[in-house]
Write a protein that holds these residues in place. Sequence first.
Motif, PDB file in Angstrom:
ATOM      1  N   ASP A   1       7.029 -23.378 -14.903  1.00 24.62           N
ATOM      2  CA  ASP A   1       5.495 -22.953 -15.158  1.00 24.62           C
ATOM      3  C   ASP A   1       4.824 -24.213 -16.011  1.00 24.62           C
ATOM      4  O   ASP A   1       4.117 -23.673 -16.869  1.00 24.62           O
ATOM      5  CB  ASP A   1       5.261 -21.643 -15.373  1.00 24.62           C
ATOM      6  CG  ASP A   1       3.767 -21.032 -15.445  1.00 24.62           C
ATOM      7  OD1 ASP A   1       2.980 -21.692 -14.342  1.00 24.62           O
ATOM      8  OD2 ASP A   1       3.340 -20.070 -16.180  1.00 24.62           O
ATOM      9  N   TRP A   2       4.910 -25.402 -15.358  1.00 24.02           N
ATOM     10  CA  TRP A   2       4.454 -26.532 -16.330  1.00 24.02           C
ATOM     11  C   TRP A   2       2.886 -26.778 -15.507  1.00 24.02           C
ATOM     12  O   TRP A   2       2.924 -26.765 -14.187  1.00 24.02           O
ATOM     13  CB  TRP A   2       5.258 -27.827 -16.323  1.00 24.02           C
ATOM     14  CG  TRP A   2       6.589 -27.657 -17.125  1.00 24.02           C
ATOM     15  CD1 TRP A   2       6.871 -26.727 -17.924  1.00 24.02           C
ATOM     16  CD2 TRP A   2       7.350 -28.986 -16.886  1.00 24.02           C
ATOM     17  NE1 TRP A   2       8.127 -27.146 -18.377  1.00 24.02           N
ATOM     18  CE2 TRP A   2       8.216 -28.453 -17.941  1.00 24.02           C
ATOM     19  CE3 TRP A   2       7.543 -30.127 -16.437  1.00 24.02           C
ATOM     20  CZ2 TRP A   2       9.406 -28.785 -18.158  1.00 24.02           C
ATOM     21  CZ3 TRP A   2       8.538 -30.861 -16.783  1.00 24.02           C
ATOM     22  CH2 TRP A   2       9.718 -30.222 -17.702  1.00 24.02           C
TER      23      TRP A   2
ATOM     24  N   ASP B   1       7.943 -32.357 -10.310  1.00 24.55           N
ATOM     25  CA  ASP B   1       7.296 -31.424  -9.506  1.00 24.55           C
ATOM     26  C   ASP B   1       8.156 -29.986  -9.597  1.00 24.55           C
ATOM     27  O   ASP B   1       7.674 -29.013  -9.485  1.00 24.55           O
ATOM     28  CB  ASP B   1       6.927 -31.838  -8.350  1.00 24.55           C
ATOM     29  CG  ASP B   1       5.729 -32.999  -8.466  1.00 24.55           C
ATOM     30  OD1 ASP B   1       5.192 -32.761  -9.181  1.00 24.55           O
ATOM     31  OD2 ASP B   1       5.746 -33.569  -7.352  1.00 24.55           O
ATOM     32  N   GLU B   2       9.574 -30.092  -9.430  1.00 23.87           N
ATOM     33  CA  GLU B   2      10.242 -29.153  -9.384  1.00 23.87           C
ATOM     34  C   GLU B   2      10.403 -28.534 -10.621  1.00 23.87           C
ATOM     35  O   GLU B   2      10.402 -27.099 -10.742  1.00 23.87           O
ATOM     36  CB  GLU B   2      11.957 -29.482  -8.925  1.00 23.87           C
ATOM     37  CG  GLU B   2      12.647 -28.589  -8.582  1.00 23.87           C
ATOM     38  CD  GLU B   2      12.371 -27.469  -7.580  1.00 23.87           C
ATOM     39  OE1 GLU B   2      11.647 -27.778  -6.663  1.00 23.87           O
ATOM     40  OE2 GLU B   2      12.984 -26.498  -7.460  1.00 23.87           O
ATOM     41  N   PHE B   3      10.421 -29.259 -11.689  1.00 24.44           N
ATOM     42  CA  PHE B   3      10.432 -28.654 -13.315  1.00 24.44           C
ATOM     43  C   PHE B   3       9.123 -27.791 -13.399  1.00 24.44           C
ATOM     44  O   PHE B   3       9.176 -26.531 -13.777  1.00 24.44           O
ATOM     45  CB  PHE B   3      10.571 -29.589 -14.310  1.00 24.44           C
ATOM     46  CG  PHE B   3      11.778 -30.559 -14.063  1.00 24.44           C
ATOM     47  CD1 PHE B   3      13.165 -30.035 -13.357  1.00 24.44           C
ATOM     48  CD2 PHE B   3      11.566 -31.683 -14.607  1.00 24.44           C
ATOM     49  CE1 PHE B   3      14.304 -30.679 -13.436  1.00 24.44           C
ATOM     50  CE2 PHE B   3      12.786 -32.265 -14.571  1.00 24.44           C
ATOM     51  CZ  PHE B   3      13.815 -32.058 -13.897  1.00 24.44           C
TER      52      PHE B   3
ATOM     53  N   PRO C   1       0.271 -21.520 -18.077  1.00 22.33           N
ATOM     54  CA  PRO C   1       1.163 -22.587 -17.991  1.00 22.33           C
ATOM     55  C   PRO C   1       1.266 -23.627 -19.045  1.00 22.33           C
ATOM     56  O   PRO C   1       0.310 -23.810 -19.939  1.00 22.33           O
ATOM     57  CB  PRO C   1       0.799 -23.341 -16.612  1.00 22.33           C
ATOM     58  CG  PRO C   1      -0.695 -22.876 -16.700  1.00 22.33           C
ATOM     59  CD  PRO C   1      -0.912 -21.779 -17.265  1.00 22.33           C
ATOM     60  N   ARG C   2       2.584 -24.287 -19.218  1.00 23.07           N
ATOM     61  CA  ARG C   2       2.822 -25.223 -20.375  1.00 23.07           C
ATOM     62  C   ARG C   2       2.241 -26.471 -19.649  1.00 23.07           C
ATOM     63  O   ARG C   2       2.687 -27.011 -18.753  1.00 23.07           O
ATOM     64  CB  ARG C   2       4.393 -25.383 -20.638  1.00 23.07           C
ATOM     65  CG  ARG C   2       4.743 -26.575 -21.272  1.00 23.07           C
ATOM     66  CD  ARG C   2       4.444 -26.531 -22.800  1.00 23.07           C
ATOM     67  NE  ARG C   2       5.649 -27.017 -23.583  1.00 23.07           N
ATOM     68  CZ  ARG C   2       5.192 -28.231 -23.927  1.00 23.07           C
ATOM     69  NH1 ARG C   2       4.239 -28.955 -23.928  1.00 23.07           N
ATOM     70  NH2 ARG C   2       6.202 -28.795 -24.749  1.00 23.07           N
TER      71      ARG C   2
ATOM     72  N   ASP D   1      11.808 -27.753 -25.835  1.00 28.59           N
ATOM     73  CA  ASP D   1      11.759 -26.847 -24.691  1.00 28.59           C
ATOM     74  C   ASP D   1      11.654 -27.518 -23.278  1.00 28.59           C
ATOM     75  O   ASP D   1      12.269 -26.858 -22.237  1.00 28.59           O
ATOM     76  CB  ASP D   1      10.473 -25.932 -24.752  1.00 28.59           C
ATOM     77  CG  ASP D   1       9.155 -26.458 -24.730  1.00 28.59           C
ATOM     78  OD1 ASP D   1       9.143 -27.537 -25.383  1.00 28.59           O
ATOM     79  OD2 ASP D   1       8.268 -26.486 -23.882  1.00 28.59           O
ATOM     80  N   LEU D   2      11.059 -28.745 -23.186  1.00 29.50           N
ATOM     81  CA  LEU D   2      11.218 -29.358 -21.984  1.00 29.50           C
ATOM     82  C   LEU D   2      12.606 -29.929 -21.657  1.00 29.50           C
ATOM     83  O   LEU D   2      12.943 -29.816 -20.470  1.00 29.50           O
ATOM     84  CB  LEU D   2      10.225 -30.711 -22.058  1.00 29.50           C
ATOM     85  CG  LEU D   2       8.729 -30.476 -22.339  1.00 29.50           C
ATOM     86  CD1 LEU D   2       7.856 -31.915 -22.405  1.00 29.50           C
ATOM     87  CD2 LEU D   2       8.275 -29.316 -21.491  1.00 29.50           C
TER      88      LEU D   2
END
Lengths: 121, 526
Positions: free
Chosen positions: B70-71, B63-65, B33-34, B226-227
């Motif tokens: 996959d953070w 949290d949704e992101f 995960p990122r 990317d974020l």
Amino acid sequence: MAKRILIVEDEIVSAMALERMLADMDYQVVGIITTGEDAILEARASRPDIVVMDIRLAGVMDGIDAASKISAELAIPILFMTGYDDTETRSRAIALKPLGFMTKPIDKKKFKDILGGGSSP
Amino acid sequence: MPSGNPKKRRPRIALSILLILLALPSVRALGEPRTVKVGVFPASPLVIVEGDRPNGLFVDLVDEFARELDWKVEYVRGTWGPLLEMLRRGEIDLLPAVGYTEARTKIYDFSSRSVFIDSGVVFTRRGTAIHTIFDLEGKSIAGLRDSTFTAAFAQFIASFDIKCDIILVEDNASVMRKIADGEAFAGVCIYSLGSELARSFPVAITPISFSPIGLEFAVPKGRNSDLITGIDRIMAGMFDDPLSPYSKSFEKWITGREPVKLPLWLWVSVAVVLSLGLLLAVVAMILRHEVKKKTENLRAEIEQRKESEERLTRSLHENETLLHELYHRTKNTLQLIRSFITLEALELEPSGDIDRLVRKTEDRIDAISMVHGMLYRSRDLSRIAIREYVQDLMELLLAGAAPGEGQVAVDLAVDDLKLLLDTAIPLGLIINELVTNSIKHAFPEGRKGRIFLGLAAEGECRISLDYRDDGIGVPEDFDLRGQKTLGIRLILKIAETQLKGAASIERGSGLRYMIRIPTNLYEARV
């Protein structure tokens, strides 16, 4: 022998008049007593033939209570006299089967008749 | 054929490798995960930092992101100014709720759409009146350091040519504290957070608002694209969808704030208190009803007692009236008898014996009649005042006996006593006989003399009668108890037989009778 009579009466003048009347009728008065308690003591001591008993007396005991004891203990006939002829008092007195029941003022003839009924001198 | 010169291709390959190497920090191994460091600061309800885990509208979105992209999120707690600086330096990757301004676009990259539009608002102490921006002239105003709202406020007041002393603080709570402590007249705060904080401080919102601004996600300039790309992609589908996590979170935190969840114990306590209150109310109602019923019963009882008391009082009064009447009639009857005797005697031939009989009887009747007369006049229906009785009786006897004027003097020493009718009448008769005897025998041939009568209490239940005359006295061999006269017999019989007392005489200069009698032989009969 003259009949011996004990007078129980708290009005001394009335008692003295009665004493005189009885003396005139040839009875012997053995004493004049003014309370029920003394009447019992005197009856025991002098044993009279008859007790002439006033109902309302000085002291705690009335004439009917005193007469009740004298009758029961010594069987001496009682002649009641009272100035208050109410039904209750008369009923209480008659329950002792007295010689008689007289209301004041004393009727000499009636008094003599009662005393003379088997007990005359 | 291979295309191009290999020598010419070598720089291109090197550039490609360099680009790949530059991109390495953002490249992660497949499946890993990122890691995203997200700065969080107090900005309720947008960002809530109280508790173990951050919360709020922006945090829900992070949290949704994290789920979608996959953070692995690491929250970094701090205050607004320092976090903004950390973002600029790339020490954190993402900062939520950052106001979009042209100036900031030179330092940060922003997500493409605003998550929330907010504005700056002026707060002040409760009870302080602020109506327009002009009320802030010359006042000290607290504001968050490095806040776009603080900067916007400065421009706002400047446009009205108003000067304020702006006090910079590190977080929005400090803005409110400064106001509450009186260190600042007012303070500038973002509306959403300020409204939340106003619940914990004695501050109130004013009508002065300014600088509406979009709040977005920001990353360091040129980094973490990317974020931003991921955020924009996820957010794009959420704005118009009423069931999207964004819409739900917005409703949860902004439009339809969930009510504060009270702990179970508090609910239980409230329920218990309410139940007890209800129970007490019911008990109070029952008691009130009972008290009312008992009060009514008591009232009825009091009424009844009152009536009984009135009946008794009436009856007592009637009895008193009857007794008074009876005493009156007795006295009159005695007087009637006395009159009959007097009249009858007048019909007889005059005789000394008859005169004596009539006089003695009259005296004795008077002695008794006088007691009834006193009771008729008295409020006390059983007892008479013996001093008054003896005085009256002596006067009557001396007047009736008709001794010479001033022949017999009388001295009285009578205690102020009250005696029952049953004792007073015999006592009166005794006195009658004593005085009659003295007048008849002690002072012959007009001899002057003196009679003394003393009557005193001896203790509570006995009285003593001390009767003396200074007449001729009695012979040495005088036998009191041997006397046949009615007078003396009456004295002794009444004193000793009827009243249970004791009588004696003393000889000296005259004759003295000492008579002691009890006063408790009779009880009050009325």
